[in-house]
Design a protein around this motif. Structure first.
Motif, PDB file in Angstrom:
ATOM      1  N   THR A 141      32.641  45.893  45.653  1.00 22.51           N
ATOM      2  CA  THR A 141      31.270  45.486  45.323  1.00 22.51           C
ATOM      3  C   THR A 141      30.685  44.761  46.525  1.00 22.51           C
ATOM      4  OG1 THR A 141      31.885  45.176  43.011  1.00 22.51           O
ATOM      5  CG2 THR A 141      29.843  44.158  43.725  1.00 22.51           C
ATOM      6  N   GLU A 142      29.445  45.114  46.871  1.00 23.56           N
ATOM      7  CA  GLU A 142      28.775  44.388  47.945  1.00 23.56           C
ATOM      8  C   GLU A 142      27.289  44.269  47.632  1.00 23.56           C
ATOM      9  OE1 GLU A 142      29.196  46.359  51.686  1.00 23.56           O
ATOM     10  OE2 GLU A 142      27.896  47.998  51.129  1.00 23.56           O
ATOM     11  N   LEU A 143      26.701  43.219  48.137  1.00 25.47           N
ATOM     12  CA  LEU A 143      25.270  43.013  47.982  1.00 25.47           C
ATOM     13  C   LEU A 143      24.551  43.963  48.929  1.00 25.47           C
ATOM     14  CD1 LEU A 143      22.962  41.296  46.747  1.00 25.47           C
ATOM     15  CD2 LEU A 143      23.195  39.805  48.738  1.00 25.47           C
ATOM     16  N   ALA A 144      23.728  44.846  48.376  1.00 30.27           N
ATOM     17  CA  ALA A 144      23.005  45.816  49.190  1.00 30.27           C
ATOM     18  C   ALA A 144      21.602  45.346  49.533  1.00 30.27           C
ATOM     19  CB  ALA A 144      22.930  47.160  48.464  1.00 30.27           C
ATOM     20  N   GLU A 145      21.008  44.551  48.642  1.00 32.87           N
ATOM     21  CA  GLU A 145      19.626  44.097  48.863  1.00 32.87           C
ATOM     22  C   GLU A 145      19.388  42.839  48.044  1.00 32.87           C
ATOM     23  OE1 GLU A 145      15.251  45.849  47.792  1.00 32.87           O
ATOM     24  OE2 GLU A 145      16.742  47.266  48.543  1.00 32.87           O
ATOM     25  N   LEU A 146      18.651  41.888  48.624  1.00 34.12           N
ATOM     26  CA  LEU A 146      18.304  40.644  47.930  1.00 34.12           C
ATOM     27  C   LEU A 146      16.826  40.373  48.150  1.00 34.12           C
ATOM     28  CD1 LEU A 146      19.168  38.090  46.393  1.00 34.12           C
ATOM     29  CD2 LEU A 146      19.807  37.098  48.593  1.00 34.12           C
ATOM     30  N   ARG A 147      16.080  40.312  47.068  1.00 30.08           N
ATOM     31  CA  ARG A 147      14.638  40.061  47.118  1.00 30.08           C
ATOM     32  C   ARG A 147      14.312  38.869  46.246  1.00 30.08           C
ATOM     33  NH1 ARG A 147      11.108  44.527  49.305  1.00 30.08           N
ATOM     34  NH2 ARG A 147      12.672  45.827  50.290  1.00 30.08           N
ATOM     35  N   GLY A 148      13.052  38.588  46.089  1.00 30.79           N
ATOM     36  CA  GLY A 148      12.622  37.407  45.339  1.00 30.79           C
ATOM     37  C   GLY A 148      13.084  37.363  43.900  1.00 30.79           C
ATOM     38  N   TYR A 208      12.783  35.429  32.642  1.00 29.18           N
ATOM     39  CA  TYR A 208      12.727  34.323  31.704  1.00 29.18           C
ATOM     40  C   TYR A 208      13.116  34.840  30.324  1.00 29.18           C
ATOM     41  CZ  TYR A 208      10.100  31.802  35.282  1.00 29.18           C
ATOM     42  OH  TYR A 208       9.720  31.194  36.443  1.00 29.18           O
ATOM     43  N   MET A 209      13.417  33.949  29.405  1.00 31.75           N
ATOM     44  CA  MET A 209      13.806  34.338  28.049  1.00 31.75           C
ATOM     45  C   MET A 209      12.715  35.137  27.338  1.00 31.75           C
ATOM     46  SD  MET A 209      16.892  33.431  27.629  1.00 31.75           S
ATOM     47  CE  MET A 209      17.135  33.496  25.886  1.00 31.75           C
ATOM     48  N   ASP A 210      11.453  34.938  27.733  1.00 29.52           N
ATOM     49  CA  ASP A 210      10.356  35.673  27.081  1.00 29.52           C
ATOM     50  C   ASP A 210      10.113  37.047  27.708  1.00 29.52           C
ATOM     51  OD1 ASP A 210       9.056  35.111  29.461  1.00 29.52           O
ATOM     52  OD2 ASP A 210       7.540  33.812  28.571  1.00 29.52           O
ATOM     53  N   GLY A 211      10.944  37.432  28.692  1.00 30.00           N
ATOM     54  CA  GLY A 211      10.853  38.762  29.281  1.00 30.00           C
ATOM     55  C   GLY A 211      10.056  38.862  30.568  1.00 30.00           C
ATOM     56  N   ARG A 212       9.438  37.762  30.986  1.00 30.24           N
ATOM     57  CA  ARG A 212       8.695  37.794  32.254  1.00 30.24           C
ATOM     58  C   ARG A 212       9.670  37.735  33.432  1.00 30.24           C
ATOM     59  NH1 ARG A 212       5.724  33.007  32.975  1.00 30.24           N
ATOM     60  NH2 ARG A 212       7.141  32.077  31.471  1.00 30.24           N
ATOM     61  N   VAL A 213       9.303  38.414  34.510  1.00 31.41           N
ATOM     62  CA  VAL A 213      10.116  38.406  35.728  1.00 31.41           C
ATOM     63  C   VAL A 213      10.066  37.020  36.357  1.00 31.41           C
ATOM     64  CG1 VAL A 213      10.334  39.399  38.043  1.00 31.41           C
ATOM     65  CG2 VAL A 213       9.749  40.868  36.107  1.00 31.41           C
ATOM     66  N   ALA A 214      11.223  36.554  36.838  1.00 34.37           N
ATOM     67  CA  ALA A 214      11.337  35.232  37.453  1.00 34.37           C
ATOM     68  C   ALA A 214      11.976  35.372  38.830  1.00 34.37           C
ATOM     69  CB  ALA A 214      12.198  34.328  36.580  1.00 34.37           C
ATOM     70  N   ARG A 215      11.707  34.420  39.698  1.00 36.62           N
ATOM     71  CA  ARG A 215      12.404  34.386  40.982  1.00 36.62           C
ATOM     72  C   ARG A 215      13.870  34.045  40.736  1.00 36.62           C
ATOM     73  NH1 ARG A 215      10.011  34.910  45.553  1.00 36.62           N
ATOM     74  NH2 ARG A 215      11.549  33.766  46.738  1.00 36.62           N
ATOM     75  N   ILE A 216      14.744  34.601  41.555  1.00 39.01           N
ATOM     76  CA  ILE A 216      16.162  34.280  41.463  1.00 39.01           C
ATOM     77  C   ILE A 216      16.321  32.809  41.853  1.00 39.01           C
ATOM     78  CG2 ILE A 216      18.453  34.750  42.408  1.00 39.01           C
ATOM     79  CD1 ILE A 216      17.420  37.639  42.924  1.00 39.01           C
ATOM     80  N   PRO A 217      17.012  32.009  41.043  1.00 40.58           N
ATOM     81  CA  PRO A 217      17.197  30.591  41.372  1.00 40.58           C
ATOM     82  C   PRO A 217      17.852  30.408  42.746  1.00 40.58           C
ATOM     83  CG  PRO A 217      17.893  31.037  39.123  1.00 40.58           C
ATOM     84  CD  PRO A 217      17.621  32.367  39.777  1.00 40.58           C
ATOM     85  N   LYS A 218      17.438  29.383  43.459  1.00 41.17           N
ATOM     86  CA  LYS A 218      17.901  29.145  44.829  1.00 41.17           C
ATOM     87  C   LYS A 218      19.428  29.082  44.930  1.00 41.17           C
ATOM     88  CE  LYS A 218      17.468  26.018  48.805  1.00 41.17           C
ATOM     89  NZ  LYS A 218      18.535  26.693  49.436  1.00 41.17           N
ATOM     90  N   GLY A 219      20.072  28.400  44.002  1.00 41.99           N
ATOM     91  CA  GLY A 219      21.536  28.289  44.041  1.00 41.99           C
ATOM     92  C   GLY A 219      22.213  29.651  43.979  1.00 41.99           C
ATOM     93  N   LEU A 220      21.721  30.511  43.120  1.00 38.79           N
ATOM     94  CA  LEU A 220      22.272  31.855  43.005  1.00 38.79           C
ATOM     95  C   LEU A 220      21.945  32.682  44.246  1.00 38.79           C
ATOM     96  CD1 LEU A 220      23.721  34.090  41.493  1.00 38.79           C
ATOM     97  CD2 LEU A 220      21.604  34.543  40.241  1.00 38.79           C
ATOM     98  N   ARG A 221      20.724  32.561  44.739  1.00 38.96           N
ATOM     99  CA  ARG A 221      20.332  33.279  45.978  1.00 38.96           C
ATOM    100  C   ARG A 221      21.264  32.895  47.130  1.00 38.96           C
ATOM    101  NH1 ARG A 221      15.791  35.888  46.529  1.00 38.96           N
ATOM    102  NH2 ARG A 221      15.719  35.519  48.749  1.00 38.96           N
ATOM    103  N   ASP A 222      21.507  31.597  47.252  1.00 41.87           N
ATOM    104  CA  ASP A 222      22.373  31.108  48.349  1.00 41.87           C
ATOM    105  C   ASP A 222      23.788  31.669  48.226  1.00 41.87           C
ATOM    106  OD1 ASP A 222      20.195  29.701  49.285  1.00 41.87           O
ATOM    107  OD2 ASP A 222      20.914  27.748  48.557  1.00 41.87           O
ATOM    108  N   ARG A 223      24.332  31.687  46.999  1.00 45.73           N
ATOM    109  CA  ARG A 223      25.692  32.217  46.791  1.00 45.73           C
ATOM    110  C   ARG A 223      25.752  33.712  47.055  1.00 45.73           C
ATOM    111  NH1 ARG A 223      26.608  28.892  41.528  1.00 45.73           N
ATOM    112  NH2 ARG A 223      25.402  30.637  40.800  1.00 45.73           N
ATOM    113  N   LEU A 224      24.733  34.447  46.614  1.00 45.91           N
ATOM    114  CA  LEU A 224      24.695  35.893  46.864  1.00 45.91           C
ATOM    115  C   LEU A 224      24.591  36.188  48.354  1.00 45.91           C
ATOM    116  CD1 LEU A 224      22.307  37.031  44.000  1.00 45.91           C
ATOM    117  CD2 LEU A 224      24.729  37.642  44.232  1.00 45.91           C
ATOM    118  N   ALA A 225      23.729  35.463  49.029  1.00 42.09           N
ATOM    119  CA  ALA A 225      23.522  35.685  50.461  1.00 42.09           C
ATOM    120  C   ALA A 225      24.770  35.334  51.278  1.00 42.09           C
ATOM    121  CB  ALA A 225      22.324  34.877  50.960  1.00 42.09           C
ATOM    122  N   ALA A 226      25.537  34.353  50.805  1.00 43.14           N
ATOM    123  CA  ALA A 226      26.750  33.926  51.531  1.00 43.14           C
ATOM    124  C   ALA A 226      27.888  34.918  51.360  1.00 43.14           C
ATOM    125  CB  ALA A 226      27.188  32.547  51.036  1.00 43.14           C
ATOM    126  N   GLY A 227      27.781  35.774  50.349  1.00 40.77           N
ATOM    127  CA  GLY A 227      28.815  36.787  50.127  1.00 40.77           C
ATOM    128  C   GLY A 227      29.927  36.229  49.348  1.00 40.77           C
TER     129      GLY A 227
END
Length: 76
Positions: free
Chosen positions: A21-28, A57-76
């Motif tokens: 498994t590898e991260l192929a793309e990371l966007r907002g 969000y729980m109501d179904g609206r698109v949300a930005r990926i939380p910073k903590g998760l973005r940082d972990r994904l980007a770090a691999g």
């Protein structure tokens, strides 16, 4: 949100398989993970997929990926 998957060949019941498994793309608000199942003995890919995951969000609206998760994904 979306999956593109290709079955490339069968595995034997006693085969050793590796799942990669590898991260192929990371966007907002989404990221794409590339997945492969490989027969260890032959190094042949048996299955490949690209999985698109969208933060919501729980109501179904698109949300930005939380910073903590973005940082972990980007770090691999």
């Amino acid at each position: 949100r979306h999956i593109d998957a290709d079955f490339l060949g069968p595995a034997r019941l006693d085969a050793r398989l590796s799942v990669e498994t590898e991260l192929a793309e990371l966007r907002g608000a989404r990221f794409i993970m590339a997945r492969r199942v490989v027969d260890v003995a032959t190094a042949r890919a048996l299955f490949v997929a690209r999985v698109t995951i969208v933060a919501m969000y729980m109501d179904g609206r698109v949300a930005r990926i939380p910073k903590g998760l973005r940082d972990r994904l980007a770090a691999g």
